[in-house]
Design an enzyme around this catalytic site. Structure first.
Site, PDB file in Angstrom:
ATOM      1  CG  HIS A  44       5.835  -2.341   9.501  1.00 49.92           C
ATOM      2  ND1 HIS A  44       4.473  -2.476   9.457  1.00 49.92           N
ATOM      3  CD2 HIS A  44       6.327  -3.208   8.569  1.00 49.92           C
ATOM      4  CE1 HIS A  44       4.143  -3.380   8.556  1.00 49.92           C
ATOM      5  NE2 HIS A  44       5.242  -3.834   7.999  1.00 49.92           N
ATOM      6  CB  THR A  83      -0.933   0.002   1.228  1.00 47.31           C
ATOM      7  OG1 THR A  83      -1.752  -1.170   1.194  1.00 47.31           O
ATOM      8  CG2 THR A  83      -1.829   1.228   1.235  1.00 47.31           C
ATOM      9  CB  ALA A  84       4.168   1.952   1.535  1.00 47.42           C
TER      10      ALA A  84
END
Length: 221
Positions: free
Chosen positions: A93, A54-55
């Site tokens: 993260h 998604t990043a």
């Protein structure tokens, strides 16, 4: 979550166990502070945590001209920036809690970019189950996952030893910040808003030709 589009014909998304939220998105960072003040040119080298993340999808939406991308293990992007092997880094993260201490700088929070663009939570990850399994089994697995997340909320230190064994950042403070940020009500149950956020992401990706056409319902019936 982005990668799911490529396997959706064989797997369906469960309602429990997903990672969505507000203020949880990937960050585009740099070492050279001049990038904070100038337009980002298309020859910049960017370390990304995976093509099908998604990043990377968000990076492509916000900065479509930045195409010189190098796939890396997410935990190695900060050191690659420090060593100037890349110009920009796309971090995810727990690294969002550590980059500043390493002398690195935030250019943009792509999670905020997504929220301002769509008004939705950002879908980062989910748990899928094979469509070949019968509906009863699919729903049973979903119920077990939901109960597991609920237990973890009620007993936040129950999994600490296991988490420490697998965490990239060993600071207990960072680990709990990471958990608090990414584990929330959407992890218990996507609900209407969670499903809507995922649908918006995949609709946008399809419109821009970034993923294959979704031919099947992606959510658990």
């Amino acid at each position: 979550m982005y990668a799911y589009a490529y396997v959706h014909e064989n797997y369906v998304l469960l309602d429990a166990g997903s990672a969505l939220g507000f203020g949880v998105g990937p960050l585009l960072i740099c070492k050279n502070q001049s990038f904070l003040e100038t337009e980002l040119k298309n020859d910049l080298r960017i370390g990304i945590p995976g093509k099908y993340t998604t990043a990377n999808f968000l990076l492509g939406i916000a900065y479509p001209h930045l195409t010189d991308k190098q796939e890396m293990v997410f935990s190695e992007i900060e050191s690659a920036l420090q060593q100037e092997r890349i110009d920009l880094g796309l971090i995810i993260h727990e690294n969002r809690f550590t980059y500043a201490d390493k002398g690195l700088h935030k250019i943009v929070d792509l999670g905020n970019y997504w929220e301002n663009l769509t008004g939705c939570a950002i879908p980062l990850g989910g748990i899928v189950i094979n469509r070949s399994l019968d509906a009863e089994t699919q729903h049973k697995v979903n119920r077990v996952l939901k109960k597991s997340v609920e237990f973890a909320f009620q007993n936040p230190k129950s999994g600490l030893d296991f988490i420490k064994q697998h965490a990239q950042e060993m600071s207990e403070q960072v680990m709990y910040k990471h958990i608090d940020l990414y584990v929330n009500e959407y992890s218990v149950n996507l609900g209407i808003e969670g499903r809507r956020a995922i649908a918006v992401l995949f609709n946008m990706a399809q419109e821009k030709g970034l993923v294959p056409t979704l031919k099947k319902n992606i959510f658990l019936d």
